[in-house]
Design an enzyme around this catalytic site. Structure first.
Site, PDB file in Angstrom:
ATOM      1  N   TYR A  56       3.295  -7.474  -0.622  1.00 24.50           N
ATOM      2  CA  TYR A  56       3.186  -7.040   0.780  1.00 24.50           C
ATOM      3  C   TYR A  56       3.828  -8.122   1.647  1.00 24.50           C
ATOM      4  O   TYR A  56       3.284  -9.219   1.811  1.00 24.50           O
ATOM      5  CB  TYR A  56       1.724  -6.865   1.200  1.00 24.50           C
ATOM      6  CG  TYR A  56       0.993  -5.681   0.583  1.00 24.50           C
ATOM      7  CD1 TYR A  56       1.670  -4.616   0.003  1.00 24.50           C
ATOM      8  CD2 TYR A  56      -0.396  -5.619   0.609  1.00 24.50           C
ATOM      9  CE1 TYR A  56       0.979  -3.544  -0.546  1.00 24.50           C
ATOM     10  CE2 TYR A  56      -1.092  -4.549   0.070  1.00 24.50           C
ATOM     11  CZ  TYR A  56      -0.389  -3.514  -0.516  1.00 24.50           C
ATOM     12  OH  TYR A  56      -1.076  -2.447  -1.056  1.00 24.50           O
ATOM     13  N   LEU A 209      -7.160   7.459   5.836  1.00 26.57           N
ATOM     14  CA  LEU A 209      -6.685   8.013   7.115  1.00 26.57           C
ATOM     15  C   LEU A 209      -5.266   8.546   6.970  1.00 26.57           C
ATOM     16  O   LEU A 209      -4.585   8.808   7.962  1.00 26.57           O
ATOM     17  CB  LEU A 209      -6.740   6.940   8.206  1.00 26.57           C
ATOM     18  CG  LEU A 209      -8.150   6.413   8.497  1.00 26.57           C
ATOM     19  CD1 LEU A 209      -8.110   5.314   9.554  1.00 26.57           C
ATOM     20  CD2 LEU A 209      -9.072   7.548   8.945  1.00 26.57           C
ATOM     21  N   ARG A 211      -2.526   7.081   6.204  1.00 25.60           N
ATOM     22  CA  ARG A 211      -1.559   6.188   6.871  1.00 25.60           C
ATOM     23  C   ARG A 211      -1.562   6.390   8.386  1.00 25.60           C
ATOM     24  O   ARG A 211      -0.559   6.223   9.050  1.00 25.60           O
ATOM     25  CB  ARG A 211      -0.141   6.417   6.348  1.00 25.60           C
ATOM     26  CG  ARG A 211       0.006   6.775   4.867  1.00 25.60           C
ATOM     27  CD  ARG A 211      -0.439   5.664   4.003  1.00 25.60           C
ATOM     28  NE  ARG A 211      -0.133   5.881   2.600  1.00 25.60           N
ATOM     29  CZ  ARG A 211       0.394   4.948   1.820  1.00 25.60           C
ATOM     30  NH1 ARG A 211       0.699   3.776   2.302  1.00 25.60           N
ATOM     31  NH2 ARG A 211       0.580   5.182   0.544  1.00 25.60           N
ATOM     32  N   GLY A 212      -2.675   6.829   8.920  1.00 24.70           N
ATOM     33  CA  GLY A 212      -2.800   7.010  10.368  1.00 24.70           C
ATOM     34  C   GLY A 212      -2.737   8.465  10.783  1.00 24.70           C
ATOM     35  O   GLY A 212      -3.217   8.844  11.845  1.00 24.70           O
ATOM     36  N   SER A 215      -5.986   9.796  11.580  1.00 27.72           N
ATOM     37  CA  SER A 215      -6.795   8.956  12.472  1.00 27.72           C
ATOM     38  C   SER A 215      -7.133   9.684  13.768  1.00 27.72           C
ATOM     39  O   SER A 215      -8.038   9.311  14.481  1.00 27.72           O
ATOM     40  CB  SER A 215      -6.039   7.667  12.810  1.00 27.72           C
ATOM     41  OG  SER A 215      -4.950   7.962  13.670  1.00 27.72           O
ATOM     42  N   GLY A 216      -6.339  10.711  14.069  1.00 32.25           N
ATOM     43  CA  GLY A 216      -6.533  11.411  15.340  1.00 32.25           C
ATOM     44  C   GLY A 216      -5.814  10.725  16.482  1.00 32.25           C
ATOM     45  O   GLY A 216      -5.777  11.231  17.601  1.00 32.25           O
TER      46      GLY A 216
HETATM   47  N1  LIG Z   1      -2.850   0.783  -4.585  1.00 30.97           N
HETATM   48  C1  LIG Z   1      -1.911   1.308  -3.833  1.00 30.97           C
HETATM   49  O1  LIG Z   1      -0.957   1.907  -4.324  1.00 30.97           O
HETATM   50  C2  LIG Z   1      -2.019   1.201  -2.334  1.00 30.97           C
HETATM   51  C3  LIG Z   1      -1.107   1.893  -1.537  1.00 30.97           C
HETATM   52  C4  LIG Z   1      -1.237   1.779  -0.160  1.00 30.97           C
HETATM   53  C5  LIG Z   1      -2.232   1.013   0.403  1.00 30.97           C
HETATM   54  N2  LIG Z   1      -3.088   0.330  -0.405  1.00 30.97           N
HETATM   55  C6  LIG Z   1      -4.144  -0.536   0.155  1.00 30.97           C
HETATM   56  O2  LIG Z   1      -5.043   0.265   0.896  1.00 30.97           O
HETATM   57  C7  LIG Z   1      -5.142  -0.198   2.236  1.00 30.97           C
HETATM   58  C8  LIG Z   1      -5.348   0.976   3.158  1.00 30.97           C
HETATM   59  O3  LIG Z   1      -4.276   1.878   3.032  1.00 30.97           O
HETATM   60  P1  LIG Z   1      -3.458   2.460   4.228  1.00 30.97           P
HETATM   61  O4  LIG Z   1      -3.067   1.351   5.132  1.00 30.97           O
HETATM   62  O5  LIG Z   1      -2.409   3.325   3.698  1.00 30.97           O
HETATM   63  O6  LIG Z   1      -4.541   3.340   4.871  1.00 30.97           O
HETATM   64  P2  LIG Z   1      -5.069   4.094   6.068  1.00 30.97           P
HETATM   65  O7  LIG Z   1      -6.347   3.440   6.389  1.00 30.97           O
HETATM   66  O8  LIG Z   1      -4.993   5.509   5.687  1.00 30.97           O
HETATM   67  O9  LIG Z   1      -4.022   3.928   7.273  1.00 30.97           O
HETATM   68  C9  LIG Z   1      -3.945   2.777   8.043  1.00 30.97           C
HETATM   69  C10 LIG Z   1      -3.224   3.082   9.355  1.00 30.97           C
HETATM   70  O10 LIG Z   1      -4.017   4.002  10.090  1.00 30.97           O
HETATM   71  C11 LIG Z   1      -3.888   3.763  11.486  1.00 30.97           C
HETATM   72  N3  LIG Z   1      -5.199   3.805  12.188  1.00 30.97           N
HETATM   73  C12 LIG Z   1      -5.475   4.466  13.309  1.00 30.97           C
HETATM   74  N4  LIG Z   1      -6.765   4.363  13.647  1.00 30.97           N
HETATM   75  C13 LIG Z   1      -7.316   3.600  12.731  1.00 30.97           C
HETATM   76  C14 LIG Z   1      -8.618   3.135  12.557  1.00 30.97           C
HETATM   77  N5  LIG Z   1      -9.613   3.431  13.381  1.00 30.97           N
HETATM   78  N6  LIG Z   1      -8.878   2.346  11.524  1.00 30.97           N
HETATM   79  C15 LIG Z   1      -7.877   2.036  10.669  1.00 30.97           C
HETATM   80  N7  LIG Z   1      -6.587   2.451  10.776  1.00 30.97           N
HETATM   81  C16 LIG Z   1      -6.319   3.248  11.819  1.00 30.97           C
HETATM   82  C17 LIG Z   1      -3.188   2.454  11.638  1.00 30.97           C
HETATM   83  O11 LIG Z   1      -1.936   2.875  12.093  1.00 30.97           O
HETATM   84  P3  LIG Z   1      -1.015   2.091  13.128  1.00 30.97           P
HETATM   85  O12 LIG Z   1      -0.303   1.166  12.242  1.00 30.97           O
HETATM   86  O13 LIG Z   1      -0.178   3.172  13.679  1.00 30.97           O
HETATM   87  O14 LIG Z   1      -1.864   1.425  14.124  1.00 30.97           O
HETATM   88  C18 LIG Z   1      -3.123   1.848  10.259  1.00 30.97           C
HETATM   89  O15 LIG Z   1      -1.902   1.177  10.032  1.00 30.97           O
HETATM   90  C19 LIG Z   1      -3.846  -0.968   2.460  1.00 30.97           C
HETATM   91  O16 LIG Z   1      -3.961  -1.909   3.498  1.00 30.97           O
HETATM   92  C20 LIG Z   1      -3.628  -1.599   1.123  1.00 30.97           C
HETATM   93  O17 LIG Z   1      -4.405  -2.778   1.005  1.00 30.97           O
HETATM   94  C21 LIG Z   1      -2.998   0.436  -1.771  1.00 30.97           C
END
Ligand SMILES: NC(=O)c1ccc[n+]([C@@H]2O[C@H](COP(=O)([O-])OP(=O)(O)OC[C@H]3O[C@@H](n4cnc5c(N)ncnc54)[C@H](OP(=O)(O)O)[C@@H]3O)[C@@H](O)[C@H]2O)c1
Length: 336
Positions: A56, A209, A211-212, A215-216
């Protein structure tokens, strides 16, 4: 903070983990001081699991976590558990290439992660994807060697399918499988989740969420170059219009319950596995973190779950969860 044991053999800690990926460029530029403040706020609220990958930001994310831990109160720092993914290889421009799960590579990746994180061990160490030319037994065996040597505490897996999970678990107990799971990514429900339950493997659910999208808060046009969402099928024209209608249907359920869309999406995942599924939330600002944490207080009853299911039925999303080239690396989608 509610507690959860990750799998039969993993650590006991907070029922929600913080995913730090978005703090290192995957969703466009991130604010460094806000990222560190968000990690501090999570630790202060009792979050114990921080998830990262050595790739990352090509080491950026681990260095960021190291700085946050160094400047956190000692009691919070000591309670933190770090989950690290390895194996994804990149070039200096950030382009992605193959996955490396050779035993020598595992030990090499680990040596650098320990340095960047400034720790003497990693709590959960996992290959980000299956290396198709290295038997999983060899990769897991190398992590097990590192457990014996004291550099790692637990073995985790990421995005692998049932056959690989069984093979891996025959070498060493697996603490958790990290895999995408959300209202619109329910692929684990038929085979992978029941197998993990049978073997005592916990789930750290990412993309809760979507990837957002779920999230709404997300609106079209809000992403810049390099943001995962510029090439993720569910965000592309032709798919995103339909997917946003699902979000609006979910919003009606959320409003009726007096919570936000993000909270209902997180609470739904929690309700699917209160004792063995940990949502890993990708908050990168304190306000997002606060919204996500409040979801742990949302209790969904049978009526709520039925309303959610009606708003976003299984399989309702338009578009796959990754672009075709990335889907090809998912043993969870392509394995048996
Ligand atoms: N093992 C794997 O293959 C894999 C793949 C992907 C991720 N991951 C891990 O899982 C974690 C979570 O995944 P993800 O980032 O894809 O997930 P997510 O939680 O589905 O999406 C995160 C995005 O949601 C938005 N968001 C809006 N409101 C939010 C709120 N209240 N709380 C949190 N986020 C909000 C943000 O967008 P904005 O950026 O627009 O503000 C944030 O960047 C990653 O950080 C990583 O450590 C693992």
């Amino acid at each position: 903070m509610k507690q959860l044991r990750l799998g039969k053999t993993g650590p006991v800690g907070s029922a929600l983990g913080l995913g730090c990926m978005g703090m290192s460029g995957m969703y466009g530029p991130a604010d460094r001081s806000e990222s560190i403040a968000t990690i501090h706020a999570a630790l202060e609220a009792g979050v114990t699991l921080l998830d990262t990958g050595d790739f990352y930001g090509c080491g950026h994310n681990e260095l960021l976590i190291a700085e946050a831990l160094k400047t956190a109160p000692a009691s919070r720092r000591d309670a933190a558990r770090i989950s690290v993914k390895f194996g994804a290889m990149r070039d200096p421009a950030g382009a992605w290439s193959l996955y490396d799960g050779r035993p020598a590579a595992v030990k090499n990746f680990l040596a650098y992660s320990l340095q960047r994180l400034g720790v003497d061990h990693i709590d959960i160490y996992r290959p980000a994807r299956l290396d198709p030319v290295v038997p999983i037994e060899e990769t897991v065996g190398a992590i097990a060697d590192m457990i014996t040597a004291g550099y790692v505490r637990h073995v985790g897996l990421s995005e692998v399918g049932a056959a690989t999970i069984r093979r891996a678990a025959s070498v060493h107990p697996i603490c958790d499988l990290q895999i995408e799971y959300s209202l619109i990514s329910r692929g684990i429900e038929d085979e992978i989740l029941p197998l993990c339950r049978e073997l005592g493997v916990g789930i750290t659910a990412y993309g809760v969420l979507s990837r957002g999208l779920l999230s709404g808060h997300w609106q079209r046009g809000g992403v810049g170059p390099g943001d995962f969402r510029t090439y993720s099928p569910r965000f592309l024209d032709g798919n995103v219009e339909h997917n946003l209608t699902l979000v609006e249907a979910l919003r009606e359920v959320a409003v009726a319950r007096g919570v936000t869309v993000a909270q209902i999406a997180i609470a739904w995942v929690v309700a699917r596995g209160p004792h063995d599924i940990m949502p890993l939330i990708g908050a990168r600002r304190r306000d997002q973190l606060a919204e996500a944490l409040a979801a742990l207080d949302v209790q969904l009853d049978a009526g709520d779950l039925a309303a959610i299911e009606a708003a976003v039925p299984k399989g309702a999303a338009s578009g796959q969860r990754y672009a075709a080239a990335q889907m090809a690396h998912l043993d969870s989608e392509n394995g048996s």
